[in-house]
Design a protein around this motif. Structure first.
Motif, short mmCIF file in Angstrom:
data_model
loop_
_atom_site.label_atom_id
_atom_site.label_comp_id
_atom_site.label_asym_id
_atom_site.label_seq_id
_atom_site.Cartn_x
_atom_site.Cartn_y
_atom_site.Cartn_z
N GLU A 98 1.40 3.10 -43.11
CA GLU A 98 0.00 2.62 -43.90
C GLU A 98 0.30 1.28 -44.65
O GLU A 98 -0.32 0.61 -44.71
CB GLU A 98 -0.34 3.68 -45.08
CG GLU A 98 -1.35 3.37 -45.81
CD GLU A 98 -1.51 4.63 -46.98
OE1 GLU A 98 -2.59 4.28 -47.67
OE2 GLU A 98 -0.88 5.43 -46.98
N LEU A 99 1.59 1.31 -45.05
CA LEU A 99 1.96 -0.10 -45.51
C LEU A 99 1.79 -1.27 -44.72
O LEU A 99 1.29 -2.26 -45.04
CB LEU A 99 3.68 -0.13 -46.14
CG LEU A 99 4.26 -1.57 -46.35
CD1 LEU A 99 3.66 -1.81 -47.48
CD2 LEU A 99 5.74 -1.24 -46.43
N MET A 100 2.16 -1.18 -43.31
CA MET A 100 2.26 -2.16 -42.42
C MET A 100 0.63 -2.58 -42.04
O MET A 100 0.37 -3.83 -41.53
CB MET A 100 2.87 -1.77 -41.08
CG MET A 100 4.40 -1.68 -41.26
SD MET A 100 4.88 -3.40 -41.98
CE MET A 100 4.54 -4.51 -40.67
N THR A 101 -0.24 -1.64 -42.39
CA THR A 101 -1.89 -1.93 -42.22
C THR A 101 -2.15 -3.17 -42.92
O THR A 101 -2.97 -3.96 -42.89
CB THR A 101 -2.58 -0.94 -42.02
OG1 THR A 101 -2.56 -0.26 -43.55
CG2 THR A 101 -2.19 0.04 -41.05
N TYR A 102 -1.46 -3.21 -44.57
CA TYR A 102 -1.54 -4.05 -45.28
C TYR A 102 -0.91 -5.44 -45.26
O TYR A 102 -1.19 -6.40 -45.41
CB TYR A 102 -1.33 -3.13 -46.82
CG TYR A 102 -2.35 -2.35 -47.09
CD1 TYR A 102 -3.56 -2.90 -48.07
CD2 TYR A 102 -2.46 -0.96 -46.98
CE1 TYR A 102 -4.31 -1.81 -48.67
CE2 TYR A 102 -3.01 -0.10 -47.42
CZ TYR A 102 -4.18 -0.61 -48.36
OH TYR A 102 -5.11 0.37 -48.77
N MET A 103 0.29 -5.26 -44.81
CA MET A 103 1.29 -6.12 -44.69
C MET A 103 0.75 -7.13 -43.35
O MET A 103 1.00 -8.32 -43.57
CB MET A 103 2.78 -5.94 -44.29
CG MET A 103 3.22 -5.05 -45.40
SD MET A 103 3.42 -5.91 -47.09
CE MET A 103 4.90 -7.19 -46.59
N SER A 104 -0.07 -6.47 -42.49
CA SER A 104 -0.31 -7.36 -41.43
C SER A 104 -1.82 -8.06 -41.69
O SER A 104 -2.39 -8.59 -40.99
CB SER A 104 -0.57 -6.41 -40.19
OG SER A 104 -1.76 -5.28 -40.36
N GLY A 105 -2.41 -7.42 -42.84
CA GLY A 105 -3.95 -7.87 -43.25
C GLY A 105 -4.71 -7.27 -42.74
O GLY A 105 -5.95 -7.61 -43.00
N GLU A 106 -4.59 -6.23 -41.97
CA GLU A 106 -5.73 -5.29 -41.46
C GLU A 106 -6.48 -4.58 -42.47
O GLU A 106 -7.79 -4.75 -42.76
CB GLU A 106 -5.25 -4.28 -40.58
CG GLU A 106 -4.75 -4.82 -39.32
CD GLU A 106 -4.00 -3.75 -38.58
OE1 GLU A 106 -4.32 -2.50 -38.58
OE2 GLU A 106 -3.12 -3.98 -37.63
N GLN A 107 -6.04 -4.05 -43.67
CA GLN A 107 -6.54 -3.40 -44.51
C GLN A 107 -7.04 -4.57 -45.67
O GLN A 107 -8.19 -4.19 -46.06
CB GLN A 107 -5.27 -2.55 -45.42
CG GLN A 107 -5.44 -1.10 -44.80
CD GLN A 107 -6.44 -0.24 -44.70
OE1 GLN A 107 -7.46 -0.56 -45.28
NE2 GLN A 107 -6.55 0.78 -43.93
#
Length: 381
Positions: free
Chosen positions: A368-377
């Motif tokens: 879940e964190l990585m969806t934010y770090m990648s800019g997706e979320q």
């Protein structure tokens, strides 16, 4: 002359401040004791060259990377003897064999785990042995590193502290067959400048309400508890597994003003219960990495030490002897890790004290964190 006098006065003031600072003096004593204990213990493991990693070093942002002046630094042990039955070489041509210990010291299984022995367990043990042989089979010479006392600044407050260690195949750091200069500390330090996924073993010993040893040889993570009545570590947590998801995040929010907006959005989401789990997360932060990561391993959640634009442009934790070995332990317990872009264990350090952002924890929390770090979320909200 006036400038020199002023500089000398400033230095004297700083020295007086340090000398009169009870916390600094306490940290210095504890760190030196820890270093001495480790280096004395290493004498019984074979013929070694034991050094402290070169201090200092400035990163691309002009920040100092090494340990503080009062700290003894990182211990690196380079084996002079070869490992395994077929190893050859070492300055004396000796070979270090794996030996089993009988009597006093060592580690025992608890009665509960001993009674559960079965044919299935025997098969699993055989598979683990095959894994270990495949991984260690070509290893000739070992190099180990030790962070003597992580969290020593918290010791006077009776907050958990710990020793972090890792073991590499030393020869893998010299792919062209070079032989390090045994008199050159920087040359020997090259033996540990390897990515975390090249570790042969890693672990930590945490000093808290009990003394707990957690380590992995790459085929599972196991926890031992010191029993002071028999002076042995007892296997109390075999094959540890981090929960797939937790509800705790651990980071120092004092630096949050300089954090990446995507990471701040992630924290806001889980704190308000709007994340994937629907739970409101709570913060727990001790300030001793060993204690914070151990809790994350036991209860799940996420441990973070991101970079910030204000103070720690590359994060505040050293890759070689802090974040990489701890990530290795968690990943072999089913967790995940990243530096915000790549798997933390795939990053090859260039310097012993090189710092790096780090994030590690439960697999679902990390995904879940990585969806934010990648800019997706961030883009979808």
């Amino acid at each position: 002359n006036n400038n020199n006098n002023n500089n000398n006065q400033d230095n004297n003031n700083n020295n007086n401040t340090n000398d009169n600072n009870l916390r600094d003096n306490s940290m210095k004593r504890l760190d030196q004791i820890s270093k001495n204990v480790l280096q004395n213990a290493l004498r019984f493991t074979g013929r070694l060259r034991v050094v402290e990693a070169p201090r200092g070093g400035i990163d691309s942002n002009g920040e100092e990377e090494g340990p503080a002046a009062h700290q003894p630094g990182v211990t690196i042990a380079y084996a002079l003897d070869s490992y395994g039955k077929e190893g050859s070489g070492g300055s004396g041509g000796g070979t270090t064999q794996r030996k089993s210990r009988k009597g006093g010291g060592g580690a025992r299984k608890s009665s509960a785990s001993s009674s559960s022995t079965s044919s299935g367990a025997a098969l699993k043990e055989k598979r683990l042995a095959a894994y270990a042989d495949a991984k260690w089979g070509k290893t000739r010479r070992l190099a180990a590193f030790f962070d003597p006392l992580d969290g020593s600044g918290n010791a006077d407050a009776a907050i958990p502290t710990g020793t972090v260690f890792g073991v590499f195949d030393a020869d893998a750091a010299f792919p062209r067959g070079e032989i390090p200069d045994m008199k050159d500390t920087a040359s020997l330090a090259r033996a540990v400048l390897q990515p975390g996924n090249s570790l042969l073993a890693a672990g930590y010993c945490m000093y808290s309400s009990t003394t707990i040893l957690v380590f992995t040889l790459g085929g599972g993570t196991h926890g031992f508890t010191l029993d002071p009545t028999i002076n042995e570590f007892v296997l109390t947590h075999p094959n540890m597994k981090i929960p797939k998801r937790g509800n705790i995040y651990s980071c120092n929010e004092a630096y949050s003003e300089g954090w990446d907006d995507n990471f701040k959005q992630y924290l806001k989401t889980i704190k308000t219960g709007k994340g994937e789990s629907g739970q409101r997360y709570t913060q727990r932060y001790i300030g001793s990495m060993v204690g914070d990561v151990h809790r994350t391993l036991m209860y799940g959640g996420i441990f973070c030490c991101p970079s910030d634009t204000e103070v720690h442009h590359n994060g505040n934790l050293q890759l070689v002897y802090k974040s990489a070995p701890m990530a290795y332990i968690l990943e072999h317990a089913g967790g995940k890790s990243t530096n915000g872009e790549n798997n933390l264990l795939s990053v090859k350090p260039e310097r012993v004290h090189q710092r790096s952002p780090c994030f590690m924890g439960s697999p679902e929390d990390m995904d879940e964190l990585m969806t934010y770090m990648s800019g997706e979320q961030g883009a979808s909200q």
